[in-house]
Design a protein around this motif. Structure first.
Motif, mmCIF file in Angstrom:
data_model
loop_
_atom_site.group_PDB
_atom_site.id
_atom_site.type_symbol
_atom_site.label_atom_id
_atom_site.label_comp_id
_atom_site.label_asym_id
_atom_site.label_seq_id
_atom_site.Cartn_x
_atom_site.Cartn_y
_atom_site.Cartn_z
ATOM 1 N N THR A 90 0.837 -1.209 0.000
ATOM 2 C CA THR A 90 0.000 0.000 0.000
ATOM 3 C C THR A 90 0.864 1.249 0.000
ATOM 4 O O THR A 90 0.527 2.243 -0.654
ATOM 5 C CB THR A 90 -0.942 -0.001 1.216
ATOM 6 N N ALA A 93 1.853 1.844 -3.461
ATOM 7 C CA ALA A 93 0.755 2.450 -4.222
ATOM 8 C C ALA A 93 0.605 3.939 -3.896
ATOM 9 O O ALA A 93 0.347 4.762 -4.788
ATOM 10 C CB ALA A 93 -0.553 1.713 -3.928
ATOM 11 N N LYS A 116 -10.980 3.556 -8.409
ATOM 12 C CA LYS A 116 -9.782 2.797 -8.766
ATOM 13 C C LYS A 116 -8.982 2.423 -7.517
ATOM 14 O O LYS A 116 -8.375 1.341 -7.461
ATOM 15 C CB LYS A 116 -8.919 3.596 -9.732
ATOM 16 N N CYS A 120 -8.084 -1.281 -6.241
ATOM 17 C CA CYS A 120 -6.661 -1.600 -6.073
ATOM 18 C C CYS A 120 -6.415 -2.391 -4.787
ATOM 19 O O CYS A 120 -5.459 -3.177 -4.721
ATOM 20 C CB CYS A 120 -5.849 -0.308 -6.055
#
Length: 297
Positions: A90, A93, A116, A120
């Protein structure tokens, strides 16, 4: 309960309280639901809180030498293995989101959307489960059914039944480390280049993004060092059990608790709007005038 275990309980209690207040703050204000950074941040808080609870339970069981059914221990391992990789993935990301926001501002609104980000999260957990699926499959195939009904001291070493299985786990962890480190370095370098070329108006935003990615890098490094801890602990356990217990205690404080307390620092306390709303709810609404951001959100 000795002073070391008591210290851990105090630290875990503090971190869980802070994380729970932050999660409550996220769900209480709808404006946070439309921001990708806050969605990822809430996901990290939830994963970190659950991991702290599970690891603390196993720490207490190990300290008091309380045995557990192997099948239950396997469930603990499967959940903890997934959560262990969820936080660094994470963070990766979130670093990519900062890269898009600063280096590709015209496409940021198109790429970084709440829908999104939510889609994800299952992808992150799927990637987190790769090592779990491989190692657990080898364990299930290698042990007889009667082994699941026996009682053992629950730890990671219980799942490793072959030496090559441990080597395979090490190789997968190093692959995770290489990929995630490369992404962090890539985003940091790109944002640094963008900060040098940014105009006066955008330089402040780029500099803040650079600091955020740097903090992500430190947090990610601590999380990834945790992946190496079992291999070092296993080697020490074979030579000096007393040193092994001290080392495991240190690793728990340095590489499990410490990275999890950085999450509130990076986004909970450095973010002005989130901090104002957090302060309002932490004080149970006693100082409404100190939280103008709560009205804006």
């Amino acid at each position: 309960m000795n002073e070391k275990i008591l210290l851990v309980q105090v630290l875990v209690g503090i971190f869980l309280y802070v994380n729970c207040v932050m999660i409550f703050t996220f769900f209480k204000k709808e404006a946070f639901h439309n921001n990708v950074r806050y969605i990822f941040f809430a996901h990290i808080l939830f994963c970190d809180s659950l991991l702290l609870i599970l690891t603390n339970i196993l720490l207490l069981l190990s300290h008091y030498h309380i045995l557990m059914l192997v099948r239950l221990c396997l469930c603990f391992y499967m959940l903890m293995s997934t959560l262990k990789f969820s936080t660094p993935l994470t963070l990766m990301a979130m670093s990519l989101e900062r890269y898009v926001a600063i280096c590709l501002p015209l496409r940021h609104a198109e790429i970084s959307t709440p829908s999104k980000a939510i889609r994800c999260i299952p992808v992150i957990h799927a990637l987190s489960s790769i090592q779990l699926i491989i190692i657990s499959s080898i364990f299930i195939y290698s042990v007889p059914l009667s082994f699941y009904t026996t009682e053992k001291l629950c730890n990671v070493e219980l799942i490793i039944v072959h030496k090559w299985q441990g080597n395979l786990r090490a190789a997968i962890s190093q692959l995770y480390f290489l990929v995630m480190s490369s992404v962090i370095v890539f985003t940091y370098v790109k944002i640094m280049a963008a900060a040098k070329l940014a105009s006066t108006d955008n330089k402040k935003s780029a500099t803040k993004g650079l600091r955020t990615v740097a903090l992500h890098g430190i947090q990610l490094l601590l999380c990834l060092i945790q992946l190496w801890c079992p291999f070092i602990e296993t080697a020490i356990m074979e030579t000096d059990y007393k040193l092994f217990r001290l080392l495991r205690y240190f690793n728990y404080i340095a590489f499990i608790l410490a990275p999890r307390c950085l999450s509130p620092l990076v986004y909970g306390l450095r973010d002005e709007k989130f901090f104002m709303v957090l302060k309002y709810y932490a004080l149970c609404g006693l100082k409404k005038k100190t939280s103008p951001a709560s009205d804006d959100l």
